[in-house]
Design an enzyme around this catalytic site. Structure first.
Site, PDB file in Angstrom:
ATOM      1  N   GLU A 183      30.314  44.354  34.623  1.00  0.00           N
ATOM      2  CA  GLU A 183      29.596  44.138  35.874  1.00  0.00           C
ATOM      3  C   GLU A 183      30.209  44.997  36.990  1.00  0.00           C
ATOM      4  OE1 GLU A 183      26.691  42.539  36.444  1.00  0.00           O
ATOM      5  OE2 GLU A 183      27.091  43.706  38.245  1.00  0.00           O
ATOM      6  N   LYS A 242      34.584  50.453  32.776  1.00  0.00           N
ATOM      7  CA  LYS A 242      34.718  49.462  33.846  1.00  0.00           C
ATOM      8  C   LYS A 242      36.080  49.587  34.524  1.00  0.00           C
ATOM      9  CE  LYS A 242      34.477  46.085  36.558  1.00  0.00           C
ATOM     10  NZ  LYS A 242      33.720  46.109  37.780  1.00  0.00           N
ATOM     11  N   CYS A 298      39.952  42.239  41.868  1.00  0.00           N
ATOM     12  CA  CYS A 298      39.902  43.133  40.707  1.00  0.00           C
ATOM     13  C   CYS A 298      40.636  44.470  40.797  1.00  0.00           C
ATOM     14  CB  CYS A 298      38.451  43.362  40.318  1.00  0.00           C
ATOM     15  SG  CYS A 298      37.712  41.835  39.703  1.00  0.00           S
TER      16      CYS A 298
HETATM   17  P1  NAD Z   1      35.937  33.288  38.670  1.00  0.00           P
HETATM   18  O1  NAD Z   1      37.315  32.787  38.539  1.00  0.00           O
HETATM   19  O2  NAD Z   1      35.226  33.183  39.981  1.00  0.00           O
HETATM   20  O3  NAD Z   1      34.986  32.554  37.597  1.00  0.00           O
HETATM   21  C1  NAD Z   1      35.325  32.343  36.272  1.00  0.00           C
HETATM   22  C2  NAD Z   1      34.816  30.955  35.869  1.00  0.00           C
HETATM   23  O4  NAD Z   1      34.932  30.808  34.461  1.00  0.00           O
HETATM   24  C3  NAD Z   1      35.589  29.793  36.487  1.00  0.00           C
HETATM   25  O5  NAD Z   1      34.711  28.982  37.239  1.00  0.00           O
HETATM   26  C4  NAD Z   1      36.167  29.050  35.276  1.00  0.00           C
HETATM   27  O6  NAD Z   1      36.208  27.642  35.447  1.00  0.00           O
HETATM   28  C5  NAD Z   1      35.188  29.431  34.182  1.00  0.00           C
HETATM   29  N1  NAD Z   1      35.728  29.309  32.835  1.00  0.00           N
HETATM   30  C6  NAD Z   1      36.886  29.804  32.336  1.00  0.00           C
HETATM   31  N2  NAD Z   1      36.991  29.534  31.031  1.00  0.00           N
HETATM   32  C7  NAD Z   1      35.894  28.821  30.677  1.00  0.00           C
HETATM   33  C8  NAD Z   1      35.416  28.270  29.465  1.00  0.00           C
HETATM   34  N3  NAD Z   1      36.098  28.392  28.318  1.00  0.00           N
HETATM   35  N4  NAD Z   1      34.240  27.601  29.466  1.00  0.00           N
HETATM   36  C9  NAD Z   1      33.526  27.476  30.599  1.00  0.00           C
HETATM   37  N5  NAD Z   1      33.913  27.995  31.773  1.00  0.00           N
HETATM   38  C10 NAD Z   1      35.081  28.675  31.816  1.00  0.00           C
HETATM   39  O7  NAD Z   1      35.980  34.800  38.187  1.00  0.00           O
HETATM   40  P2  NAD Z   1      34.967  35.997  38.605  1.00  0.00           P
HETATM   41  O8  NAD Z   1      35.364  36.578  39.918  1.00  0.00           O
HETATM   42  O9  NAD Z   1      33.566  35.542  38.383  1.00  0.00           O
HETATM   43  O10 NAD Z   1      35.350  37.070  37.509  1.00  0.00           O
HETATM   44  C11 NAD Z   1      34.967  36.909  36.155  1.00  0.00           C
HETATM   45  C12 NAD Z   1      35.185  38.216  35.433  1.00  0.00           C
HETATM   46  O11 NAD Z   1      34.344  39.228  36.003  1.00  0.00           O
HETATM   47  C13 NAD Z   1      36.606  38.770  35.534  1.00  0.00           C
HETATM   48  O12 NAD Z   1      36.931  39.379  34.323  1.00  0.00           O
HETATM   49  C14 NAD Z   1      36.518  39.807  36.628  1.00  0.00           C
HETATM   50  O13 NAD Z   1      37.462  40.832  36.470  1.00  0.00           O
HETATM   51  C15 NAD Z   1      35.115  40.357  36.419  1.00  0.00           C
HETATM   52  N6  NAD Z   1      34.465  40.927  37.626  1.00  0.00           N
HETATM   53  C16 NAD Z   1      34.582  40.290  38.827  1.00  0.00           C
HETATM   54  C17 NAD Z   1      33.911  40.807  39.940  1.00  0.00           C
HETATM   55  C18 NAD Z   1      33.983  40.135  41.291  1.00  0.00           C
HETATM   56  O14 NAD Z   1      33.446  40.690  42.244  1.00  0.00           O
HETATM   57  N7  NAD Z   1      34.587  38.972  41.438  1.00  0.00           N
HETATM   58  C19 NAD Z   1      33.105  41.945  39.797  1.00  0.00           C
HETATM   59  C20 NAD Z   1      33.006  42.550  38.549  1.00  0.00           C
HETATM   60  C21 NAD Z   1      33.691  42.024  37.463  1.00  0.00           C
HETATM   61  C1  UGA Z   2      34.986  46.183  43.607  1.00  0.00           C
HETATM   62  C2  UGA Z   2      34.053  47.300  43.135  1.00  0.00           C
HETATM   63  O1  UGA Z   2      33.515  47.952  44.283  1.00  0.00           O
HETATM   64  C3  UGA Z   2      32.925  46.743  42.270  1.00  0.00           C
HETATM   65  O2  UGA Z   2      32.139  47.823  41.762  1.00  0.00           O
HETATM   66  C4  UGA Z   2      33.539  45.974  41.102  1.00  0.00           C
HETATM   67  O3  UGA Z   2      32.508  45.392  40.312  1.00  0.00           O
HETATM   68  C5  UGA Z   2      34.436  44.874  41.635  1.00  0.00           C
HETATM   69  O4  UGA Z   2      35.466  45.477  42.467  1.00  0.00           O
HETATM   70  C6  UGA Z   2      35.157  44.136  40.557  1.00  0.00           C
HETATM   71  O5  UGA Z   2      35.312  44.610  39.462  1.00  0.00           O
HETATM   72  O6  UGA Z   2      35.602  43.038  40.914  1.00  0.00           O
HETATM   73  P1  UGA Z   2      34.898  44.322  45.491  1.00  0.00           P
HETATM   74  O7  UGA Z   2      36.354  44.189  45.211  1.00  0.00           O
HETATM   75  O8  UGA Z   2      34.070  43.095  45.512  1.00  0.00           O
HETATM   76  O9  UGA Z   2      34.216  45.305  44.438  1.00  0.00           O
HETATM   77  O10 UGA Z   2      34.691  45.026  46.919  1.00  0.00           O
HETATM   78  P2  UGA Z   2      34.843  46.541  47.422  1.00  0.00           P
HETATM   79  O11 UGA Z   2      33.728  46.829  48.332  1.00  0.00           O
HETATM   80  O12 UGA Z   2      35.068  47.483  46.327  1.00  0.00           O
HETATM   81  O13 UGA Z   2      36.158  46.464  48.319  1.00  0.00           O
HETATM   82  C7  UGA Z   2      37.433  46.263  47.736  1.00  0.00           C
HETATM   83  C8  UGA Z   2      38.493  46.404  48.810  1.00  0.00           C
HETATM   84  O14 UGA Z   2      38.627  47.752  49.236  1.00  0.00           O
HETATM   85  C9  UGA Z   2      38.211  45.586  50.073  1.00  0.00           C
HETATM   86  O15 UGA Z   2      39.396  45.026  50.545  1.00  0.00           O
HETATM   87  C10 UGA Z   2      37.678  46.626  51.035  1.00  0.00           C
HETATM   88  O16 UGA Z   2      37.848  46.279  52.373  1.00  0.00           O
HETATM   89  C11 UGA Z   2      38.523  47.829  50.647  1.00  0.00           C
HETATM   90  N1  UGA Z   2      37.929  49.126  51.003  1.00  0.00           N
HETATM   91  C12 UGA Z   2      36.735  49.481  50.470  1.00  0.00           C
HETATM   92  C13 UGA Z   2      38.610  49.982  51.848  1.00  0.00           C
HETATM   93  O17 UGA Z   2      39.707  49.673  52.336  1.00  0.00           O
HETATM   94  N2  UGA Z   2      38.049  51.199  52.150  1.00  0.00           N
HETATM   95  C14 UGA Z   2      36.857  51.589  51.630  1.00  0.00           C
HETATM   96  O18 UGA Z   2      36.408  52.725  51.939  1.00  0.00           O
HETATM   97  C15 UGA Z   2      36.180  50.714  50.770  1.00  0.00           C
END
Ligand code: NAD
Ligand code: UGA
Length: 495
Positions: A183, A242, A298
């Site tokens: 994602e 990713k 992340c």
């Molecule tokens: P999160 O902690 O918000 O959510 C994960 C959820 O999974 C929790 O609510 C937890 O209770 C649940 N969970 C864990 N084990 C479980 C199980 N066995 N059965 C049912 N539920 C279970 O995490 P997130 O921010 O959604 O991130 C999830 C993944 O996506 C991570 O690998 C992260 O790196 C990736 N990711 C996050 C973002 C972001 O913007 N937060 C963007 C891209 C990718």
């Molecule tokens: C980032 C990536 O942008 C997503 O593509 C990815 O899916 C996600 O991580 C993930 O894997 O969790 P996110 O962390 O939600 O998304 O937000 P960003 O907009 O990337 O910002 C990350 C951090 O960098 C923030 O603290 C932001 O303020 C900072 N940032 C961003 C800067 O300091 N300068 C910039 O020019 C851009």
């Protein structure tokens, strides 16, 4: 030979439409993990795919209750509208994990993959405990074939472990196909990103079964994503892409932040430099905004993961290269703190600092790895008093983050030094300095009345713009001493 099509680029250039293999139509999806990714991603799938029933499951009852209420567990512009449009129709939230897995054709694994806190690889490697337990759960309860999709961000070749777990624990006759579908949404713009993604990546084994599973998932996305944006490739490329995308984005921020230090020492202006270099179409303007440092759940975790992977592959130079991106991010926070200290006459003892913003970026209530947490820790070490205001972050979250349970100190000590405020005006009362940590629009000088803030502050009144959102000249006219990331107060002369 020029123009020859290698198997790899033939695969990359082949539109999914032309994959002439029979594939199953997906009518039921289960998403394990109702977090920042599982929730919005699968809500949008349901919203755009009326023929598909999507059930999002989690072990956390409170989280599921919140998804089923008017007060969703995460703040994301546009999310509430999407959820309300389809919840109870073809989108469901439940803790009944078994039934949902059993009924699904396709299961997303969207659970947390944080950095390991102890043991081998502590501080670097991803903790895959949640992925493993979700995978075991799928194997245990499934009574029919499933497509299992890695949605979580995972180290390269995690699918191998999932395969072994599924093969050795699944019921006889149940067939599992594994896909990688990372994602790329960013928090704050998640719904926009999901509705119009730059690309959707699907990694599969290059076997008839793998390609057929990929085509099934591609059909789901085809409900709203143009086919040419849905790309397929091998599983390991997809998993690594990713980590690579996050590493490259974070590396740009560390690069511009490294340049911001040179700007402060020379009189160059980092916004101008970033504008100038960003006009080069090979470089582009995005992710070149200097700041107090990147945060979020992340970037750091995924780069450390890449560092660990490189070390495990006996590639120390590669590991060191990526480690430096994180080190530069830490250095930026230390440098910013030092600037606050030296500007405020080399002591923060007893001074009130109005800290504006606690979320790691605007338009989210998420605080994971927020630069504000580290900055406040440094300010507290200097015996400053902190008056903090953030428009979205819950008070309980702030206290949790600042107390660092089990690491540094207790909540009582924090509460002696930090006060939570209801507005920027309240925070500024009696403050020696305003410190912009998050770029919320409401902190801009076009929204906030800085004259009003100035009037209630100690003099000289300082503003430290850690996000470059303020008009320096306008604030200086009011009487503020303004210090911005990547800008010095050196006169523009040849002296
Ligand atoms: P999160 O902690 O918000 O959510 C994960 C959820 O999974 C929790 O609510 C937890 O209770 C649940 N969970 C864990 N084990 C479980 C199980 N066995 N059965 C049912 N539920 C279970 O995490 P997130 O921010 O959604 O991130 C999830 C993944 O996506 C991570 O690998 C992260 O790196 C990736 N990711 C996050 C973002 C972001 O913007 N937060 C963007 C891209 C990718
Ligand atoms: C980032 C990536 O942008 C997503 O593509 C990815 O899916 C996600 O991580 C993930 O894997 O969790 P996110 O962390 O939600 O998304 O937000 P960003 O907009 O990337 O910002 C990350 C951090 O960098 C923030 O603290 C932001 O303020 C900072 N940032 C961003 C800067 O300091 N300068 C910039 O020019 C851009």
């Amino acid at each position: 030979m020029s123009g020859a099509i290698t198997p790899a680029n033939e695969r990359l250039s082949r539109p999914l439409d032309s994959i002439d293999i029979p594939h199953k139509k997906i009518s039921k999806i289960c998403c394990i993990g109702a977090g920042y990714v599982g929730g919005p991603t699968c809500a949008v799938i349901a919203y755009r795919s009326p023929d598909v029933t999507v059930t999002i499951v989690d072990l956390n009852q409170a989280r599921i209750d919140a998804w089923n209420s008017d007060n969703l567990p995460i703040y994301e512009p546009g999310l509430e509208e999407v959820v309300k449009a389809v919840r109870g129709k073809n989108l469901f939230f439940t803790t009944d994990v078994d039934t949902s897995i059993r009924e699904a054709d396709l299961v997303f694994v969207s659970v947390n993959t944080p950095t390991k806190k102890s043991g081998v690889g502590a501080g670097y490697a991803a903790d895959l405990g949640w992925v493993e337990s979700a995978t075991r759960h799928i194997a245990k309860v499934s009574t029919s074939d499933k497509i299992v999709v890695e949605k979580s961000t995972v180290p390269c070749r995690t699918a191998v472990s999932m395969r072994k777990i599924l093969d050795s624990n699944g019921k006889p006759g149940c067939k599992f196909d594994i896909l990688s579908n990372p994602e790329f949404l960013a928090e704050g713009t998640a719904i926009k990103d999901l509705l119009a993604p730059d690309r959707v990546l699907i990694g599969s084994l290059d076997t008839p079964a793998g390609r057929s599973a990929a085509a099934s998932l591609a059909d789901v996305y085809a409900n709203w994503v143009p086919r040419e944006r849905v790309i397929t490739m091998n599983l390991w490329s997809s998993e690594l892409s990713k980590l690579a995308a996050n590493a490259l984005l974070a590396q740009r921020i560390s690069s511009i932040n490294a340049l911001s230090a040179i700007c402060e020492a020379t009189g160059a202006d980092v916004d101008e430099v970033s504008y100038a270099v960003g006009l080069d179409s090979r470089i582009g303007p995005k992710f070149l905004k200097a700041s107090v440092g990147f945060g979020g759940s992340c970037f750091q975790k995924d780069i450390l993961n890449l560092v660990y992977l490189s070390e495990s592959l006996h590639l120390p130079d590669v590991a060191e290269y990526w480690r430096q991106v994180v080190e530069m991010n830490e250095s930026q926070k230390r440098r910013f703190t030092q600037r606050v200290i030296s500007s405020l006459f080399n002591t923060l003892t007893g001074k009130r600092l109005a800290v504006l913003g606690f979320a790691f970026k605007k338009d989210t209530g998420d605080t994971r790895e927020s630069a504000a947490i580290t900055l406040i820790k440094y300010f507290r070490q200097e015996q400053a008093k902190i008056a903090l205001y953030d428009p979205k972050v819950e008070a309980s979250q702030i206290w949790y983050d600042l107390a660092e349970p089990g690491v540094v100190d207790d909540a009582t000590a924090v509460k002696k030094q930090v006060t939570l405020c209801e507005s920027a005006y309240e925070a500024a009362k009696g403050a020696d300095a305003i410190i912009i940590c998050t770029e919320w629009d409401e902190f801009k000088d076009t929204h906030l009345d800085y004259q009003k803030l100035y009037d209630v502050m100690n003099k000289p009144a300082f503003v430290f713009d850690g996000r470059l959102i303020l008009n320096q000249k306008k604030l200086e006219k009011i009487g503020f001493k303004v210090e911005c990331i990547g800008r010095s107060r050196l006169e523009e002369t040849f002296e």
